[in-house]
Design a protein around this motif. Structure first.
Motif, PDB file in Angstrom:
ATOM      1  N   GLU A  44     -14.508  31.828 -28.776  1.00 17.29           N
ATOM      2  CA  GLU A  44     -14.074  30.165 -29.004  1.00 17.29           C
ATOM      3  C   GLU A  44     -15.549  29.409 -29.158  1.00 17.29           C
ATOM      4  O   GLU A  44     -15.579  28.672 -30.111  1.00 17.29           O
ATOM      5  CB  GLU A  44     -13.535  29.674 -27.649  1.00 17.29           C
ATOM      6  N   GLU A  45     -16.811  30.021 -28.318  1.00 15.98           N
ATOM      7  CA  GLU A  45     -17.957  29.309 -28.771  1.00 15.98           C
ATOM      8  C   GLU A  45     -18.076  29.448 -30.068  1.00 15.98           C
ATOM      9  O   GLU A  45     -18.773  28.362 -30.862  1.00 15.98           O
ATOM     10  CB  GLU A  45     -18.950  29.420 -27.907  1.00 15.98           C
ATOM     11  N   VAL A  46     -18.185  30.709 -30.522  1.00 14.82           N
ATOM     12  CA  VAL A  46     -18.610  30.920 -32.081  1.00 14.82           C
ATOM     13  C   VAL A  46     -17.691  30.202 -32.947  1.00 14.82           C
ATOM     14  O   VAL A  46     -18.425  29.563 -33.898  1.00 14.82           O
ATOM     15  CB  VAL A  46     -18.457  32.521 -32.244  1.00 14.82           C
ATOM     16  N   PHE A  47     -16.558  30.077 -32.900  1.00 12.81           N
ATOM     17  CA  PHE A  47     -15.693  29.465 -33.792  1.00 12.81           C
ATOM     18  C   PHE A  47     -16.138  27.848 -33.595  1.00 12.81           C
ATOM     19  O   PHE A  47     -15.914  27.318 -34.837  1.00 12.81           O
ATOM     20  CB  PHE A  47     -14.076  29.556 -33.540  1.00 12.81           C
ATOM     21  N   GLY A  48     -16.291  27.354 -32.771  1.00 10.79           N
ATOM     22  CA  GLY A  48     -16.517  25.770 -32.593  1.00 10.79           C
ATOM     23  C   GLY A  48     -18.121  25.537 -33.372  1.00 10.79           C
ATOM     24  O   GLY A  48     -17.947  24.548 -34.029  1.00 10.79           O
TER      25      GLY A  48
END
Length: 481
Positions: A130-134
């Motif tokens: 999720e942090e990578v996508f954000g």
């Protein structure tokens, strides 16, 4: 002048520039005037597949296989303008666009991975994704692109750095070790439960035996009480009732003491079991903390030889730990056996004590009954003596007559002279007076004349005097004919 009409497909837009247009005009259909240029671009999403080479905070390299579905947003005209400017000189499948997207994803992934440990990345894969996508989405917004979907596959080791494979082996070994621990603990609980049930069975059997003996003693005592009740008066009956109340109180106190003893024993056993379990859990926590520290050191060293050495050391320690646990389980079993034997001995002692108390209680009640009977007889004699005006001789004579003592004396004398030829003496107080032969009182007078010599004979043979109410015999009045 040449102009023409252009229409875009469902997934396409027209990007028009030139005269009369300040920047870029987007449309689905439009007339292309002279001096204007029209480019058709497709807005359907594109899949980008690649492997990101990243490194964790411990300088551990790994591969992150990922598939991103990226494209422009059709409902955002500003985003479409940015996307049109991006691909206007290129095709959407060109290396330029792919390298741009890949550079953004790899850059953000590396930056994020460098701030996290390998353990955090491995355990928090969902959060990491999720942090990578954000962060990637923030960078793609300036190009009018949006991530429709993204899939991150399992983290892969870089050749020469087999961290995940060793980590998997470690997890598998820990699962196997935990299974062996669970099996040993289940066996220990089964053995403990079996011994506890055997001890409880022996305790209940001893308790029932003691209660049976007490009940039997009670019934015997009740029979004696009924017999005494028939032979005694109201006071004896009241004493029996008081004795029953005291007996019930004693039994209740005895049972309460037994229940309190069992409760205390169960509480002590539970406390000891909790202490043993707490010590085992504390040992497990310390062992796991040591394992965690060891794994962290292994991750820092990044050496396969050190990992192999630590694995061997861990296996040796685990074997030692298993032996220690087996020895502790055996010691615990021996302790429980000793406790069970101790409980059985205490139950037997308690049974003997109850039997002795029951016998003592029966003897005590028998003595109380005899004492009550003696009290009743004393009251009876006191009342009789009071009725006879304090004449002890009269009381004695009455009791002897009531008990048939004189009849028994006569019977014994008759038995003594049976078969003998005793010399019979006849006494009289004098010759018959004239005129007495026809009197009705002659027989009565003859009977009274026989009494003095009879009393004299009784006095000479058995040493007893006639009772005072029968009169006294004057000395020298009896004559022998």
């Amino acid at each position: 002048m040449v102009f023409f009409y252009r229409v875009a497909k469902a997934s396409e837009y027209l990007a028009i520039t030139g005269s009369g247009i300040s920047d870029i005009k987007l449309a689905k259909k439009a007339w292309i005037l002279p001096g204007q240029s029209c480019t058709v671009f497709d807005i359907s999403p594109v899949n980008y597949t690649f492997e990101v080479h990243a490194m964790s905070a411990e300088k551990l390299p790994f591969l992150l296989p990922a598939v991103f579905t990226i494209g422009p947003r059709s409902d955002d005209m500003d985003g479409l303008l940015l996307y049109a400017k991006l691909i206007s000189p290129h095709d959407k499948l060109s290396n330029h666009v792919k390298e741009l997207v890949q550079g953004v994803i790899e850059g953000e992934t590396r930056v994020l991975a460098a701030s996290m440990t390998m353990e955090e990345i491995f355990k928090g894969t969902k959060q990491f994704k999720e942090e990578v996508f954000g962060k990637v989405q923030l960078e793609l917004n300036q190009f009018g692109l949006i991530i429709y979907n993204a899939n991150v596959k399992q983290l892969v080791d870089v050749p020469g750095h087999e961290y995940f494979s060793y980590l998997g082996q470690k997890t598998q070994q820990e699962a196997a070790n935990q299974a062996r621990i669970d099996v040993a603990e289940a066996k220990m609980k089964g053995a403990i439960g079996s011994k506890e049930r055997e001890g409880q069975t022996m305790q209940y059997a001893a308790k029932i035996d003691a209660q049976t003996k007490i009940f039997s003693t009670q019934r015997q005592g009740e029979g004696k009480k009924e017999e005494i009740k028939v032979m005694s008066e109201v006071k004896i009956f009241e004493n029996q009732r008081e004795a029953e109340v005291a007996k019930a109180d004693a039994e209740l106190a005895t049972k309460k003491a037994g229940w309190a003893q069992h409760a205390q024993m169960a509480e002590v056993e539970a406390t000891k079991a909790v202490a043993i379990r707490e010590a085992e859990l504390q040992m497990e926590v310390e062992r796991r903390n040591a394992l965690r520290q060891t794994e962290k050191l292994k991750a820092d060293l990044l050496s396969k030889a050190v990992v192999d050495y630590e694995m061997k050391v861990q296996e040796a320690n685990w074997e030692l730990y298993e032996k220690q646990k087996a020895a502790e389980a055996m010691l615990y079993e021996q302790q429980k056996i000793a406790e069970g034997q101790k409980a059985a001995a205490e139950a037997a002692a308690f049974s003997r004590q109850q039997q002795a108390e029951a016998e003592l209680y029966a003897k005590k009640k028998e003595a109380e009954g005899l004492l009550a009977m003696a009290d009743a007889q004393g009251a009876y004699l006191s009342k009789l003596l009071e009725s006879l005006g304090g004449n002890y001789g009269a009381v004695r004579d009455y009791l002897m007559i009531n008990a048939g003592t004189y009849q028994e004396i006569a019977r014994i004398n008759a038995e003594a002279v049976r078969g003998l030829q005793p010399k019979i003496s006849v006494w009289t107080s004098g010759g018959e007076q004239k005129g007495e032969g026809g009197c009705a009182m002659r027989e009565v007078a003859g009977l009274y004349k026989m009494l003095p010599p009879l009393f004299k004979t009784v006095e000479e043979q058995v040493g007893m005097l006639p009772p005072a109410w029968m009169g006294t015999m004057a000395a020298g009045r009896a004559s022998t004919d």
